[in-house]
Design a protein around this motif. Structure first.
Motif, short mmCIF file in Angstrom:
data_model
loop_
_atom_site.label_atom_id
_atom_site.label_comp_id
_atom_site.label_asym_id
_atom_site.label_seq_id
_atom_site.Cartn_x
_atom_site.Cartn_y
_atom_site.Cartn_z
N ASN A 205 0.81 -1.23 0.00
CA ASN A 205 0.00 0.00 0.00
C ASN A 205 0.84 1.27 0.00
OD1 ASN A 205 -2.72 -1.29 0.58
ND2 ASN A 205 -1.50 -2.04 2.30
N CYS A 222 -5.10 7.25 2.53
CA CYS A 222 -5.17 6.10 1.63
C CYS A 222 -6.33 6.27 0.66
CB CYS A 222 -5.28 4.79 2.42
SG CYS A 222 -6.88 4.51 3.20
N ASP A 223 -6.35 5.47 -0.38
CA ASP A 223 -7.45 5.49 -1.35
C ASP A 223 -8.55 4.61 -0.77
OD1 ASP A 223 -8.98 5.80 -3.63
OD2 ASP A 223 -7.90 4.25 -4.76
N ARG A 224 -9.35 5.20 0.11
CA ARG A 224 -10.33 4.43 0.88
C ARG A 224 -11.18 3.56 -0.03
NH1 ARG A 224 -10.01 2.78 5.57
NH2 ARG A 224 -8.89 4.68 6.07
N ASP A 225 -11.21 2.27 0.23
CA ASP A 225 -11.97 1.27 -0.53
C ASP A 225 -11.62 1.26 -2.02
OD1 ASP A 225 -13.16 0.63 1.89
OD2 ASP A 225 -14.84 1.99 1.56
N GLY A 226 -10.41 1.75 -2.34
CA GLY A 226 -9.94 1.73 -3.72
C GLY A 226 -10.79 2.58 -4.66
N THR A 282 -1.89 1.58 -8.21
CA THR A 282 -2.55 0.50 -7.46
C THR A 282 -2.30 -0.84 -8.14
OG1 THR A 282 -4.22 2.05 -6.67
CG2 THR A 282 -4.76 -0.30 -6.51
N GLY A 312 -4.11 -4.26 2.68
CA GLY A 312 -4.42 -4.34 1.25
C GLY A 312 -5.63 -5.23 0.97
N ARG A 314 -8.28 -4.97 2.31
CA ARG A 314 -9.46 -4.09 2.42
C ARG A 314 -9.60 -3.16 1.22
NH1 ARG A 314 -11.94 -6.22 6.72
NH2 ARG A 314 -10.66 -6.42 8.58
N ASN A 315 -8.64 -3.25 0.27
CA ASN A 315 -8.70 -2.39 -0.92
C ASN A 315 -9.19 -3.23 -2.11
OD1 ASN A 315 -8.20 -0.94 -3.26
ND2 ASN A 315 -6.40 0.09 -2.41
#
Ligand SMILES: Nc1ncnc2c1ncn2[C@@H]1O[C@H](COP(=O)(O)OP(=O)(O)O)[C@@H](O)[C@H]1O
Ligand SMILES: [Mg+2]
Length: 389
Positions: A205, A222-226, A282, A312, A314-315
């Protein structure tokens, strides 16, 4: 049966994960039961201090002097949260294992390039944690590995035979933290438990987090939930240029860190504020992982399952990227199906290492860290006063 506490903050430096663990039964059916786990985010000021330390690679001595105590304080508070969640006190804990926060990691290649010894530095004053909890604390696990010829990482394979080795399947346990690492676990045979191979595949990440911090001026971490990655499209040509980094072709054992996969590293690829750029950065995580599975692991026995843990998991953009790139014959799972939340595996590791340290039980990970002889990993710190027992 021992009750242990494990504490870790990984390379993401997002905060501390803690787990209270109990051993149940005897080998071979020995089980590790998580009684409680918590995450405590680093206070914003500390997070900013660490981020600027990583970005600049230097700090004044007064800051370096104070930082282990400041970090140790957050580790102690997280440990107390975990004890409260488990309805226990420090007196109930046989030993706590604390990884601390990695400040710098000089693995073999990076050390050689700079004519420096292989070395690693984790902060989080263990005497302070021991005193606040009232139980012994084992810490600094990587130093004895390095002293015994290893690179100090990855240590997670200590858990693999216990938790993930199967009688019939070839598994890969994949940790997607700031950096991603994996362990290849061929099945147990009649002649015994075959060796394992473990190494860091590259970024997990860390590049995504660093990009998002930069694009949001530090407002988001972070890129929350991608979300942004899923909105964008992967630029395959740019991704191929990223994958040309020599780290990805080096044969294991190997380990890396934010020292290589840093904001500076990204800078070379024309950072921009598009969802496509976020999607491409990503995609580097699953692409480099799948490249490592193909290039750096034996083709037989073929991999049946890849089991993921770490943030990761979680993404969804990382997980979908993995699903799309893995051969269809490989099942993708998370550690949830083994009864563990993805955040608990590393605290569990340091709890187990602490237990081994307390009992002076050696660890030997030649296929993971490159250790040349077994060694007891960790140093013990004791609480103030005498413990009644
Ligand atoms: N819901 C989520 N969406 C996107 N990324 C996430 C999410 N939850 C966690 N992460 C990512 O996981 C990272 C933390 O993972 P962790 O396993 O704790 O890594 P480390 O061991 O390096 O600290 C965060 O910095 C973030 O990038
Ligand atoms: Mg973390």
């Amino acid at each position: 049966m021992p009750t242990l506490l494990g504490l870790n903050s990984g390379t993401s430096a997002d905060g501390v994960d803690a787990a209270v663990v109990r051993f149940e039964g005897e080998t071979p059916t020995l089980a590790l039961k998580i009684l409680a786990w918590v995450h405590r985010a680093y206070p914003l000021r500390l997070k900013r201090t660490l981020e600027s330390l990583y970005a600049q690679g230097r700090a004044p001595l007064d800051l370096l002097c104070a930082l282990p105590y400041e970090i140790g304080d957050v580790f102690a508070m997280t440990a107390l949260d975990a004890l409260q969640a488990a309805g226990l006190s420090g007196n109930d804990i046989d030993v706590c294992g604390s990884h601390g926060q990695t400040i710098y990691h000089l693995a073999a290649d990076a050390a050689r390039d700079r004519a420096l010894p292989v070395s690693t530095w984790q902060m989080g004053e263990a005497s302070l944690i021991a005193t606040r909890l009232g139980c012994p604390v084992a810490s600094d696990f990587r130093a004895a590995d390095i002293a015994s010829g290893g690179q100090g990482a990855p240590l997670t394979p200590v858990l693999d035979d216990l938790l993930f080795r199967s009688a019939g399947k070839t598994r890969v346990r994949l940790n997607i933290g700031g950096i991603a690492n994996l362990t290849w676990l061929p099945p147990v045979t009649q002649s015994g438990v075959p060796g394992l191979i473990a190494f860091d595949t590259g970024p997990g990440n860390t590049l995504i987090d660093s990009l998002i911090r930069r694009l949001t001026g530090g407002a988001e971490h972070c890129d929350r939930d991608g979300e942004r990655a899923l909105r964008g499209h992967v630029d395959e040509a740019l991704l191929a240029r990223m994958l040309a980094d020599p780290y990805f072709t080096v044969a294991p054992p190997k380990s890396t860190g934010r020292e290589l996969f840093s904001a500076d590293w990204l800078e070379g690829f024309g950072v921009n504020d598009s969802d496509d750029f976020v999607a491409t950065v990503t995609a580097l995580t699953p692409a480099s992982i799948v490249h490592a599975l193909r290039e750096h692991l034996p083709p037989v026995p073929p991999i049946d399952e890849v089991i993921v843990h770490g943030g990761g998991a979680r993404n969804p953009a990382i997980m979908e990227g993995l699903r799309a790139r893995l051969a269809p014959s490989i099942r993708l799972a998370t550690v949830d199906e083994f009864g563990f939340a993805p955040e608990t595996i590393e605290p569990l590791l340091f709890a187990v290492l602490a237990w081994k340290c307390l009992r002076r039980e050696p660890t030997f990970l030649p296929g993971a860290t490159g250790m040349r002889r077994p060694a007891v990993l960790g140093k013990l710190s004791w609480p103030a006063g005498l413990r009644e027992s």
